[in-house]
Every structure is written in C-alpha cells, then in structure tokens.
Design a protein around this motif. Sequence first.
Motif: not given
Lengths: 240, 141, 861
Positions: C733-758
Amino acid sequence: CAGRGGKAKDTAYVARDVDTLYAAAKQRLDQGRTKQAAALFDEVERQHPYSPWARRAQLMSAFSYYAARDYNKAVSSAQRFLSIHPGNKDAPYAYYLIAVCYYEQISDVTRDQKTTEQARTALTEITRRYPTTSYASDAKLKLDLVNDHLAGKEMTIGRSYERSGKWLAATLRFRNVVDNFQTTSHTPEALFRLVEGYLSLGIPAEAQKAAAVLERNYPQSKWYERAYDLMRKHAAENLT
Amino acid sequence: CTSIKDHRGYLIDQTLVDSVQPGIDNRMSVEKTLGRPTFVSQFGEQDWYYISQQVKTPPFLRPRTKEQTILRVRFDAAGNVQAVDKRGMEQVAHISPEGDKTPTLGRDRGLLEDLFGNIGAVGAAGMGGGTGPTGPGPNGS
Amino acid sequence: AAQDAAAAATAAPPPAAAPAVVQRIDSIQVTGAERLEPQTVMSYIDLRVGQPYTAAAADKALKDLYATELFTNVQVTNDAGKVTIQVQENPVVNRIILEGNKRIKDDKILPEIKVAARQIFTRSKVRADVARIIELYKRQGRYAATVEPKMVMLDQNRVDIVFEITEGDKSKVRQINIIGNDKFSDGKLRGEMVTKEAGLTKIFSSATSYDPDRMAFDQQKLRQFYLTEGYADFRVVSAVAELTPDKKDFIITYVVEEGKRYKFGDVKVDSQLRDFDGDKLASGLPMKKGDWYNAKMVEDTIDRLNETAGAFGYAFADVRPQYDRNKEDLTMGLTFVIAEAPRVYVERIDINGNTLTQDKVVRREFRLAEGDAFNSLQVKRSTNRIKSLGYFQEKFEVEQKPGSAPDRIILEANVEEKPTGELQLSAGFSSLESFIFQASIQQRNFRGRGQTIGLSGSYSRYSKSVQTSFVEPYLFDKNVSLGVDIYRRDYNSFNYANSDRNTTYQQSTTGFQVRAGVPLTEYLTTVGRYTLNYDDVTLDKGTYYSIDSSGKLSCDPLRAGRYLCDAIGKRLSSIAGLSLIYDTLDNRVRPTRGITASVNVDVAGLGGDVHYIRGRLNASKFFPLYKGFIFSLSGEGGAIKGWGGDDIRLTDRFYLGEPQLRGFGIRGVGPRVIRQYYSKTTTGTPPVTTVEETTDTDDALGGRFYYQARAELEIPLGSGAKELGLRPSIFADAGAVWSIKSPNLSQCDPNQPDKPECFFGSRNSSGQQLYYPVKADGTFDTTTTTTDPTNASGVANQAIGSRQYFTETYVGDSWKPRLAVGIGVNWNSPFGPFRIDFSKVILKEKGDNPKTFTFNVGTQF
C-alpha cells in the motif's frame, strides 16, 4: 439388534406383532401425530413385509407423510408401493396421492415451475391409466388448472418483455401461449397482447388477423373491446 | 447523451434478400438462402416474416425501435413465392402495454417469509454474507 | 438379467412334450405368491384363458416373470388345460451390514450401493453393488480389495445382506523410467505426468498409487507436452507396468520416440460462411510461418475462431484444422476450415431453479432476447452479469440446448440460489473502535425482486450509528437504479496520548442520501446523488473551554488547539454529486478479471452552510494469473477545495491510514500537530530547573489532496479453506494526504518565561476559575473551593490548576508517498468480515505513526 437411529424414539426396533403395530400407527394418525404415524407404518412394512397389512401400511405411510406436509417422503413411499403392487386395487389412489403432492407445491407464476410440470405429468398419468375412476375426473379438473398456471407463467414472461420494450420476444411468447395453451383462461389476453405486439412491430395485417380471431372466439371478453379500440386507434384502415 | 444501441431479431443480408424473386423461388429455396423465418403467421395463409430491428435505449426511458426492416414473403397454394415486400418503420405504433392481467393461482410467498425465508447466514462462516461486492451493481446500483 | 434367463432355462425343464393337438388354456392358477397378489403376477405375463397353450408362450411367460426380478424361481406347468404358475418370491432386504471397511467409512459406501432396506433382494443388484464397492477402492489405489456378499436368511422370507470387505494395502508406483527421450530430461517429463513416484515427500499424496487409467492419461499428457514443443511425430512406443520382486509396488517404463521438431508452414483460413472472410481472420492468427509448431496454440486458435463465429451468430459453426505435413523441410502447413453452418437464432430463454428469485430479475440481465441471433459474447456477458448479482452458485453458466429446428437454440439458466439474507448479530473487537456490538439485517434479494434492503445499527465505545438502506436496481422495470440511505452516526474522533486514546471531539451526523443510476453503454454507467447531512460537532467543555476576554465561555485555542476550535458548531451540508462508473468485472462478488473505474464529483453548497467542491477518482484492475492467483492493482485520488470564501472544515477533509492504507495507525498519515509535553521541576539551591519530555499527543488534521495505490496478490487455498471464506493475500500500500493551511500553533515553552495563559486552572461547570481560600496562618485550606480570587481581607487565594509546558510542531504535510508492504488474511468469520494484517513500513514522513499489526472485526459504517 442394531438401533434404528433416526426413527422417532418410541418406534425402536422392537419386534411386535403386526396387529398392535398397525393399531398403534392408526391411532397416532387419528390423533394427528402424522410424522410418528408414518414412521410406525414404515415399521409395519419392514417387520412384516408379507402380511396383508404390509400393503395397507405402505399406502397409509404415504398418506401420513402427505398429511404431515412432507411431500417428498409421501411421493417416494407411494412410488415404492406402486413398484411392488402395480396391479393393486389401491394403485389409482397412490397415483392420485403423488399428483396431489406435486399439485400442492406449485409456486406462483414468477418462480420456477418444475413442480408444476411434475404435477402435470402425474395428473395426465392418472387420466391415462384409470380414466373411469373418480380420481381421473378430479385429475382432469386439476390438469386444466395446472395448464392454466403454466400459461400464466408464459404470459408473465411475455408481459415482462413487453414492458422492457422487447416486442419481438414478447410476440413470440404470446404466440406460444396461443399455440400450446388454447383451452386456458389466458388465451383471450394472449390474443390481445398479439394485437399490441404486431402493431408495435408495424405489421397491422397480422394484428388485424389476431383481433378477428379474438372477436370470433371471445366476443364479449374485455380483451376484445381493448383490442378493437387499439385497432381503431392505430390501424383503422385495416378494420373490416 | 448517448443511448445504448442493440440489434433485435433477424440479421438481414441485403444481397441475399434481393436475390429472392417471386415466381422463381419456392419455400425450399427461400429457406436455403434466407434461413427459416423469424415467425410464420398463425392465422390465414402462412406468410413468412423476417423481422430485423435496430433498437436504442435512451437513459431513463424504455428502448425504442430506431429503424427496422420487415421482410414478408407470401406463397401461393403450390408453395412458390407469390410476393416479397419489405417494410420499415412506417406502420410502427407506440403502445404502452395494458396494465390489467388475468389472475393466476399458486402459493404466494408472504412478506415475512420473503424477508426471513432466505436467511441462511446467521453469522455462518464463509456463507453468503462476508465482504460486500466490490464493483457497482446493475445500472450502477 | 441375462444371467437370470440362463438360470431359468436350466432350472425349469420345458414341459415334457407339447401334445400334437394344440390345447386351449381353460384356467390359470398362480401359487406360492405370498406378498404379491395373483392379478399382479398375471399382469406381468401374456398367458390368458382361452389362448392356445404352446411351449413358446410358456417360455415367454417365464422370461417375463424373471425380468421383473421379483422371483427367485418360477415354474409353468400344464396338465390338460389347467395351467399353474408356481412362483417363489425374492426375499425382502431387511438390513445391510458392511464389515472390514476401515479406509472408506460406511457413510461413503452406503449411498453408492443400490440395494436398500425394505427393497426386494435381487442377485443382480447385489452383484452390481459388489462391483461398485471394488470400484471405490480402486479409485483409492487399492487394487487388492475384495468384497464377499453374504446372505443371512430370516423368517417371513427376509434376508440381511453382509458385505465382507478385505481392503488389502495400497500398491504404489515405486519408479517411473522413460527411455528414448534425448530432447527433454526424465525429470521434466515426469513433472508433466499426474502419477508421481512414491517417496518420502509424497506420503500422503494419492498421486503415487498405481492406477492403469491414470497411466493412459499420463501417456496423453506426454503426447500433449511434445506437441506443444513442436514434435509432431512424437509416439509412445510402449508403456509397461511390472510388479516389483516383493510384489507390493509397481515400476512403470515408457518407451518413447520423439521424432523431429517441426515449424509452421503457411497458415490459411478457409471460411465457407458468407460474411466471414478468411484472409482478414488469417492475419489475426497468433502463429506465423516459420514459428516453432505448437499444438496448444492451434487448439486455442480453434476456440477463438469458434468464439468469433459465435459472435456473428453461428453457434454451431465447427472449425477444423487441416494439416499438410512436409517431412523434408519439417514444416506443418495449416488450414482452418470453417464449415458451412446455418446462423442460429434464440428460440427460448428458460430460467429454472429460481424458487425465491423472480423470473424477471434474472431475465433482465440477459443481453439478448428471444428471436435474436445467437451471440457467444453476449451469452458470456449475460453469464457474468447474472454471476455478479451474487444470488446464485459460484460455478453458474448459461447452458445451450438444441432448439426445435437445426437453426434454433434454447438458452437455459439453471440457477441454485444461495442465501442472500444476512442476519448478523456480531460483537467484535477492533483496533479501530475497541468493542463493537453490531446488529444488521440485510437482504440482497428482497422478496426475490433483486432489491437490497438493509437495517443496521452498531454501538461501540467510540461510535454509535443506525442506518437503513434500500436499493432497487430496475426502477419500474426500467434501466434506472434507485438507492436511498437514511443514517444517524455519532462519531468520537480521538488522538493518542502515548498509546491510550482520549476523545478530542464528538461529531454527530444525521442525514440521508438518494442515488439514481442510468447505464450509458454496456459497461459505462452514470450515477447522480444528493446528500443532506446535519453535522453537530461539540468539544468537551470541561477540558477545552475557558472564559475568553469577552467573558463568554468559548473554546480555548491553547487547550484545544486552533484547528479544533473552528471545527465546532452545527452545520447543514447539502451536497449534489455525479459519478461516471466504468465496470467490466467478470464477477462483482469475487472478481478475477476486468476493470472497474469511477470519476466522482461532489459540490456542496446548494443551500446549507458548507461550500466545497470535491473530486475523487478511483480505478482497479484484476488479472487472473497462473492457477487461481489473482493480482489486483488499484489506485485512488481526490482533491477538495472550498469556494465562497469557506475554508475546508476538519470533518470534510481527506484522512488516510488504517484501514485504507495498511501499515499505519488510524489517520496515521498526513498533516498533524504534535504537542510535546514537558515536566519542569526546580529543585535545590541555587535552583536548577530540569526539563524532560513526558507524553506527546498528535492530532491528525487531514488534507485537501490525497492519493493512494495498492497492489495485492490473492493466494488461492485448498477448497477446504475456501469454504471457510479464508482469502490470504500479500499487498503493498502506498499513499499520501497533504496540503492544508498550516494552523498557527500555541507554545508554552518550558525554557521561556511562563506565560499566564499556560496556567490551566480547573473551573466549575460555568467556567469560573476555582481557588483554595487562604487561612489566617497563610496556608491554604484545600478542603473547600471558592470562585473569588481573594479572601475577605484581600489576601490572594491559591488558584487551583497546573501549569503545563508543551511545544506544538506541525509536521507531515508532504505529498511524498508513504509505502508499506505486508501480508494479511480476509476471513468471513461468524462475527462478520475479519481482516488481519502484518505490515512493514518502508517509506514514511516525520510524524506518521506506523503500526505493524492491525485487525478489524465487523465492518465500520
């Protein structure tokens, strides 16, 4: 001795004299427990093949199977009776039983008519062998109904061809009905369908002939009126 | 859009048909050249009919004859060809078949018997059930 | 019976001397008949009172009575006109007993023998049965078997028959020698033969037993082999089977004479049929002048010519090859003579055996009608169409019977109906949806009218659905098919948090679909459909909702992710679709040959709030390979594009993974957001923060374009496994599915200062943040919760909740093919279709999650 296996439990291979066995079977038949009655009658025949009762038992077992709606077993035991006692006075009844077994299994016209064919052969057998008996007169009546049924099947096929626009095939089927099943109740309709068919094929001359035959033989039938209307509408000049 | 073309009945061969002349041929020779007729008229004198139809079935509709040739060969008492006439679509009538039908007997299967009568595969391994058909059914059902 | 007559002649001496004057029969008396009545005996013979009595008449009566096989002994005596017929009846069979049959069981032998309980015992029947039993053993290769019938007389002229069987052991073929073959090795020739040499590897095979008919068949196979190799003069000089010295086995020796190899001379077609010109056909022949001669190719050509003749209406045309062998230059000239034959017309089409199916359901699948010219291609096409109905036996063929005239033929469809109704009450387990309880009743031949009606419901932990469907392939007996489905499906989408799955969103769809199909040509059909769906997508409020800036409880993109939030809501999608289907499969239920392909276009937006255009394309081709292997190649592709400013919603996108693309998890392929969680602990002085990964979840987002290809080889099994419905296959079996508008991601990066919404506080059902109230001594009372952030004297309470650290990455959005190969088996289990697959991923993109073992019981709706 070897157990009888599939037999109903109370008819285990117990050698009993013929009278009690036959009486037991008769009693079960009267009670309506036809399956066991049939099995017991078979026992009578197997244990006492030479007693006068054996002949009677064979016929009774066929009747019991018939009463129990087990048509195939009824037919086979009736046929076995006939193979041994073709000359017996009850032979016509056996033939009649076989015919009725097939007759009652006739399915509706849209399905396979194998049992109808078997019923027809069995019924004609009776009318040929024992023309004078009461069975023969009933057989003649049933024979007409069977032929009527077979004609019904041809008509259904013809109509399905008509509806799917295959007029030539339909006409051939209806001609077959007129040729082989004249005495059935379907002939007037077949003649009317022939008028429809020939008109659709563009041969009004033949349509006119078929309508004439319909008029001569079935003047009051609703099919003749319809044929007359059709001819007036589509081939007025041919109308005499 | 397109409609399905079919051929019904006798395969006409023009040269053979023209070779049949009244007065010369008789029943035997006609059968030799044209073969046996599609049907012989049942009543009255026995004319021989050769029916050849081109049929087309437009989508959603019943098949209709597009063009056809009906060859009629009439014989005199002695069996010689008396007349040969060919006819096309001139007298074709468009008839919708009559709905009424003569009643017939026969044990009709009840609704329940139909619905459950043919259930063979109550989860039976390998029997009728199993993976559904792969392609589309008749008429794309 | 002949033997009987001889016995009669000896047993009953003819009456002493016929008196010179011809005597009249005054009376006839039958004695000794216990079971039969005298009139029955009389009905068999011609002697009647009043006839002259002659020796010939007496003999004839004797013969007639013996012919009925009812009597063991008959005597006709006459004294002065009084004729007495003395009979002794055959006994009646009471029981049949088989002794000594170990290799073949009773239930195999009893149906084969004619004599049965309660029937009349005749010597000829018993003799026939003895031969029958010996024949059964011969077929097993036991030539030494002997059968001895014994009669046990009982009272009332009854008899038990005992067949004493001594089986003897199997005589095997120890060795096969071939002398005189120098062009081909012994091994090659032995390979062609059916009988094999006995050996260790062949203990169980029955092909090693000695059987003279098989030896003759082997000679034929040898001849056939040499002819296909071009040795037209090949001859088997002698074939001898001698017993080995120890008299247990046989050694077969063939002496062959190969002769020379021939080439094809010039090949012509001489057709005497009018519209069948020879030269056009000759050009199409496979063999050319100068090729090596090959008998098999000649046979195939004959079949092909017969078939083409059949296509022109000559059902009984016979094609005969005329060879002119040229010994000098070793060429074999060939002329195919097509003899004059009348064109044949179909007189009748009969359908038998349809106890449930209506006549018209089968008849309408016939491509030719009564009165039409016979056409072998159309007959084959009709056979395929009837087989594709799936109502009848596998080996169905339309038979041809001679009609009432030489140029008439009757076509017969003898069908055996198999059950088409399925009442499936199955409980199953599937890696797709864990436990499934499923009840469905489907009748594919409802009331014998060819209609399909289905009512099914299924309940599993992740999806509930109920669906009714109805299909009528020939609406009002026209070539128009109508299909209606009404369904309600609740479906929980999910993602994996390291192997346990939690529900991301619930989608409940209620709707119906109406389809109508019309044939354009014999193989091309077009189907129009209209679908109306009412979707309601909801998210679990507790985990994903929070009070947003405007104070309203709404989906919190941080918790649920941007893409999930905009999938929520109620929507009505009204979709019109059109498909063009091309299908030349030979059997829809189990295809072995042919192509099926379709182009489908769906437009959503005639009303309703969803607007998109979706195009899908699929095609598959089946090749029957050698001896039952079926190779199939199929491909699929699709694209979807929003219009009227709409973006494609999550639920309408394409997804790919199990079960379409084996080797990957559910929705295992394609663009996804991977949320990697971390835990952050600060310990010790000076405070050292350590960060390590904990779990990660990935949410498949689907794509707007997809393609998929599959190559599968179905491996045939013995008939035993076939009954069970086992169909193993190897696949890629072979196949692929692709191409959507890349969603804007939300980050709560541990190495950054804490964000209130995290900080994910827990909240009550109306969404307000909960706090532990602070006590006088500054600690927090964890037993009660309050919703106001500070206590009465303004000291801040402690917000309940946890601070989460994660980073989201967007991966998998690439058109490069993912590839997996594997082996699997399809099994129609009592629980429903069952599929197990073991697959190995060869090509994958970052983010896809492969899965080596998947199984699925019960079909998913």
